[in-house]
Design an enzyme around this catalytic site. Structure first.
Site, PDB file in Angstrom:
ATOM      1  N   TYR A  51       0.824  -1.207   0.000  1.00 34.46           N
ATOM      2  CA  TYR A  51       0.000   0.000   0.000  1.00 34.46           C
ATOM      3  C   TYR A  51       0.861   1.262   0.000  1.00 34.46           C
ATOM      4  O   TYR A  51       0.349   2.361  -0.233  1.00 34.46           O
ATOM      5  CB  TYR A  51      -0.920   0.057   1.223  1.00 34.46           C
ATOM      6  CG  TYR A  51      -1.961  -1.028   1.309  1.00 34.46           C
ATOM      7  CD1 TYR A  51      -2.170  -1.930   0.257  1.00 34.46           C
ATOM      8  CD2 TYR A  51      -2.735  -1.177   2.452  1.00 34.46           C
ATOM      9  CE1 TYR A  51      -3.117  -2.937   0.360  1.00 34.46           C
ATOM     10  CE2 TYR A  51      -3.691  -2.172   2.558  1.00 34.46           C
ATOM     11  CZ  TYR A  51      -3.870  -3.062   1.515  1.00 34.46           C
ATOM     12  OH  TYR A  51      -4.815  -4.052   1.639  1.00 34.46           O
ATOM     13  N   HIS A 109       0.364 -11.568   2.267  1.00 41.05           N
ATOM     14  CA  HIS A 109      -0.699 -10.915   1.498  1.00 41.05           C
ATOM     15  C   HIS A 109      -1.443 -11.882   0.578  1.00 41.05           C
ATOM     16  O   HIS A 109      -2.684 -11.847   0.513  1.00 41.05           O
ATOM     17  CB  HIS A 109      -0.098  -9.760   0.690  1.00 41.05           C
ATOM     18  CG  HIS A 109      -1.047  -8.647   0.452  1.00 41.05           C
ATOM     19  ND1 HIS A 109      -0.645  -7.340   0.288  1.00 41.05           N
ATOM     20  CD2 HIS A 109      -2.403  -8.611   0.353  1.00 41.05           C
ATOM     21  CE1 HIS A 109      -1.704  -6.565   0.097  1.00 41.05           C
ATOM     22  NE2 HIS A 109      -2.780  -7.313   0.127  1.00 41.05           N
TER      23      HIS A 109
END
Length: 279
Positions: A51, A109
């Site tokens: 991110y 992730h």
């Protein structure tokens, strides 16, 4: 502040029912949004290496008056860092970016089964936990076959699996599996295709029955199913409104009606964990 229920994993680790998603909350504005959310009562923050906002999240935490011990800061290990040495460095780098001595919850992730290195990544997280730089470890987008393999090869079961979950894609089988294993379910994109979802007649009907917004109706559906939702909200108004959904109680019929919106092709994009490869 609303009373937010918590859900507990197999090892006693607990998460609040609603947290703050921080995807696209970057820079000074992102840091301010995190501080604002903590002031509004949020205690769970969700970030990721990919991110590119761990620094802003960490600054937002540092600027808050909320005691550090009350805040659960989450980040995620990217697919390109699965090999052992890269994973170790990535975990340490995330801690540095966040500006924290310890990361509260660190997830893989995506499993990236094509490259088949997620067991190495999991072993690196186990090592980080043993070294005391990560408190709790989990995964994201893992299927039962992936979960079973990492536990079989390391002896350690994740406390969390963060997956795509919303009324268009309710994941009933995966959710049931998590419950059996004592793994907490976190829902990314908990509002799904939000613009379409909040116009669904059944969502509007539930919202009207409780005098709440359609978004709150969907978040209350997550709470009823004991899934942790992490909606993104940059404004204080939306942050407060989302968190208030934690106190809304839907009956079984309402929960079932929203779940019935699910369909086989309900994913937001082509992100099947069996084939998806995250970089």
């Amino acid at each position: 502040m609303p009373i937010v229920p918590t859900f507990t994993a197999h090892n006693g680790f607990a998460l609040p029912a609603i947290g703050l998603g921080t995807y696209a909350l970057n820079g000074d504005d992102g840091a301010a949004a995190v501080t604002s959310a903590l002031g509004a009562g949020y205690r769970l923050l969700d970030s990721a290496f990919n991110y590119e906002n761990e620094g802003s999240v960490g600054r937002g935490v540092a600027a808050s008056d909320v005691p550090r011990a009350e805040i659960i800061v989450t980040t995620k290990l990217p697919g390109r860092h699965h090999p052992t040495a890269k994973a170790r460095t990535s975990i340490e780098e995330s801690r540095s970016r966040l500006g924290l001595d310890v990361t509260d919850l660190h997830l893989i992730h995506w499993p990236n089964p094509g490259q088949d290195e997620y067991v190495q990544a999991w072993a690196a997280l186990v090592d980080a936990q043993q070294r005391g730089i990560v408190r709790q470890i989990g995964v994201s987008n893992f299927l039962p076959e992936h979960l079973e393999r990492i536990e079989r090869e390391t002896g350690v079961r994740p406390v969390v699996n963060q997956i795509e979950l919303h009324p268009y894609f309710p994941q009933e089988e995966q959710l049931a599996y998590h419950r059996e294993q004592g793994i907490l379910t976190e829902a990314w994109s908990p509002l799904g295709r939000a613009k379409a979802l909040v116009e669904e007649p059944v969502v509007l009907e539930v919202a009207a029955a409780h005098g709440i917004t359609p978004v709150q109706a969907v978040l209350a559906w997550h709470v009823a199913r004991e899934t942790v939702s992490i909606p993104k909200a940059s404004s204080l108004e939306h942050q407060v409104s989302n968190l208030a959904a934690a106190e809304i109680v839907l009956d079984d019929a309402e929960v079932d009606a929203l779940t019935a919106l699910g369909h086989a092709d309900g994913r937001l994009f082509d992100a099947d964990p069996r084939t998806h490869e995250e970089s």
